[in-house]
Design an enzyme around this catalytic site. Structure first.
Site, PDB file in Angstrom:
ATOM      1  N   HIS A 127      -3.960  58.993  62.322  1.00  0.00           N
ATOM      2  CA  HIS A 127      -5.018  58.656  61.366  1.00  0.00           C
ATOM      3  C   HIS A 127      -6.246  58.091  62.075  1.00  0.00           C
ATOM      4  O   HIS A 127      -7.374  58.294  61.610  1.00  0.00           O
ATOM      5  CB  HIS A 127      -4.493  57.670  60.323  1.00  0.00           C
ATOM      6  CG  HIS A 127      -3.732  58.339  59.218  1.00  0.00           C
ATOM      7  ND1 HIS A 127      -4.213  58.446  57.935  1.00  0.00           N
ATOM      8  CD2 HIS A 127      -2.522  58.960  59.215  1.00  0.00           C
ATOM      9  CE1 HIS A 127      -3.336  59.097  57.180  1.00  0.00           C
ATOM     10  NE2 HIS A 127      -2.297  59.420  57.940  1.00  0.00           N
ATOM     11  N   ASP A 128      -6.043  57.399  63.183  1.00  0.00           N
ATOM     12  CA  ASP A 128      -7.197  56.907  63.936  1.00  0.00           C
ATOM     13  C   ASP A 128      -7.986  58.064  64.533  1.00  0.00           C
ATOM     14  O   ASP A 128      -9.211  58.133  64.412  1.00  0.00           O
ATOM     15  CB  ASP A 128      -6.739  55.952  65.044  1.00  0.00           C
ATOM     16  CG  ASP A 128      -7.909  55.371  65.828  1.00  0.00           C
ATOM     17  OD1 ASP A 128      -8.960  55.071  65.212  1.00  0.00           O
ATOM     18  OD2 ASP A 128      -7.780  55.194  67.052  1.00  0.00           O
ATOM     19  N   ASP A 165     -10.832  56.095  68.475  1.00  0.00           N
ATOM     20  CA  ASP A 165     -11.685  54.982  68.904  1.00  0.00           C
ATOM     21  C   ASP A 165     -11.348  53.653  68.238  1.00  0.00           C
ATOM     22  O   ASP A 165     -12.141  52.713  68.263  1.00  0.00           O
ATOM     23  CB  ASP A 165     -13.157  55.322  68.635  1.00  0.00           C
ATOM     24  CG  ASP A 165     -13.492  55.411  67.144  1.00  0.00           C
ATOM     25  OD1 ASP A 165     -12.541  55.416  66.322  1.00  0.00           O
ATOM     26  OD2 ASP A 165     -14.683  55.472  66.811  1.00  0.00           O
ATOM     27  N   GLU A 216     -12.866  51.326  56.911  1.00  0.00           N
ATOM     28  CA  GLU A 216     -12.186  52.624  56.933  1.00  0.00           C
ATOM     29  C   GLU A 216     -10.712  52.514  56.569  1.00  0.00           C
ATOM     30  O   GLU A 216     -10.161  53.383  55.888  1.00  0.00           O
ATOM     31  CB  GLU A 216     -12.324  53.253  58.325  1.00  0.00           C
ATOM     32  CG  GLU A 216     -11.660  54.607  58.447  1.00  0.00           C
ATOM     33  CD  GLU A 216     -11.332  55.004  59.869  1.00  0.00           C
ATOM     34  OE1 GLU A 216     -10.236  55.521  60.088  1.00  0.00           O
ATOM     35  OE2 GLU A 216     -12.184  54.787  60.756  1.00  0.00           O
ATOM     36  N   HIS A 236       6.686  64.477  61.617  1.00  0.00           N
ATOM     37  CA  HIS A 236       7.390  64.017  60.416  1.00  0.00           C
ATOM     38  C   HIS A 236       8.901  64.020  60.625  1.00  0.00           C
ATOM     39  O   HIS A 236       9.646  63.663  59.708  1.00  0.00           O
ATOM     40  CB  HIS A 236       7.038  64.899  59.221  1.00  0.00           C
ATOM     41  CG  HIS A 236       5.610  64.793  58.800  1.00  0.00           C
ATOM     42  ND1 HIS A 236       4.925  65.815  58.169  1.00  0.00           N
ATOM     43  CD2 HIS A 236       4.715  63.767  58.910  1.00  0.00           C
ATOM     44  CE1 HIS A 236       3.673  65.430  57.922  1.00  0.00           C
ATOM     45  NE2 HIS A 236       3.532  64.206  58.360  1.00  0.00           N
TER      46      HIS A 236
END
Length: 326
Positions: A66-67, A74, A86, A189
């Site tokens: 997700h980053d 970052d 965010e 997953h």
């Protein structure tokens, strides 16, 4: 070779090395001189976290994904600067592991203040988390710097479980990732759980005809519906890789082939010819002898993902704490 030519060659080599730095190339062992214990400190924090939270491996792996998919890898997801940060984006709901990154950062600041970026901690923690789940060990190129932007609007285009396979392929391609990368990174997953919240439409209101997704194996459907009954508690969690949720392996791809995928986005990998070929490539009769290695291919994809939009050199900053800009 004359001295003038030798001097010219030296200058060309020197300038090329500077060009490489300015292009933001990451390197394995970036902190070997400036903070030699950096990676072992992160590993220790992740191991300690796993002792009290058996689910920490998939949590940290998801945090890395997700980053990287918002503003590049970052550390933007770590910032806590109010309701518009965010991390509060709808597409990031359920993302966790922030406290582990904060603990690692605190230890690193005590040892090597102002040296190790939060973005690198996220990437290293994901690597260590995978190893704890009996997944492949690999080296993480480091040298990322932390970004200076964090806003919910920036996370609007995250891949989503409800996306069509065409949408998923397009979103990955936009980040420089191939259809093969889509399959392999979705296979992450193999560890962890999901909430019934993400299953409701697939089980009871599948577009366009309603009812349940016909791709679900008929033997599996009652099992899913018993865990996630209609109008039931959407916060109940279930494994994403039925039968192997604690171990990092390619079992989830076998589930996808047999109609036992839990998430709609995983099931769609077998509806598209290109991604189906990738899934099947790990199950040929001669694959163990001549075929490609799922573990090696996954490492290649996650290292590639870890270099999306990285900030290096004079770009970005090294945060003193991961939750706030300097």
């Amino acid at each position: 070779m004359s001295k003038k030519i030798m001097a010219l060659v030296f200058l060309l080599v020197l300038s090329a090395s500077f060009i490489g730095i300015s292009q933001g190339q990451l390197t394995v062992g970036f902190y070997s001189n400036t903070c030699p214990d950096a990676e072992s400190i992160v590993s220790g924090v992740v191991r300690n976290a796993a002792q009290s939270n058996s689910n920490i491996s998939p949590v940290l792996l998801r945090l890395h994904f997700h980053d990287c998919f918002v503003e590049g890898c970052d550390g933007s997801i770590l910032i806590e600067n109010g309701p518009n940060a965010e991390r509060h984006a709808f597409s990031h709901q359920g993302v966790g592991g922030f406290e582990v990154i904060d603990q690692a950062k605190a230890q690193l600041e005590a040892t090597c203040p102002g040296v190790v970026s939060c973005a690198d901690i996220v990437a290293l923690a994901a690597r260590d988390a995978i190893a704890l789940a009996n997944g492949p060990s690999y080296e993480v190129p480091t040298g990322r710097r932390d970004g200076r932007a964090s806003d919910v609007s920036l996370a609007a285009n995250m891949p989503d479980v409800s996306n069509s396979i065409q949408q998923l392929k397009a979103k990955f391609l936009q980040k420089g990732l191939s259809e093969k990368d889509l399959v392999l990174l979705s296979a992450a997953h193999t560890i962890g759980t999901t909430a019934c919240f993400f299953m409701t439409d697939r089980l009871y209101n599948f577009s366009p005809a309603g009812g349940s997704d016909p791709a679900i194996n008929p033997d599996f459907l009652p099992e899913l519906q018993s865990v996630c009954p209609q109008n039931g508690d959407v916060n109940v969690r279930l494994p994403m890789d039925r039968g192997s949720e604690q171990t990092f392996d390619n079992h989830i791809l076998e589930n996808i082939r047999n109609g036992f995928a839990v998430l709609a986005s995983d099931a769609k990998l077998y509806e598209d010819e290109t991604t189906r070929i990738v899934v099947d490539s790990y199950f040929g009769m001669l694959t163990p002898i001549f075929g490609t290695s799922f573990e090696a291919d996954f490492v290649e994809s996650i290292v590639k993902m870890g270099q999306i939009g990285v900030k290096t050199g004079s770009n970005g900053e090294i945060r003193r704490v991961c939750t706030a800009f300097n």
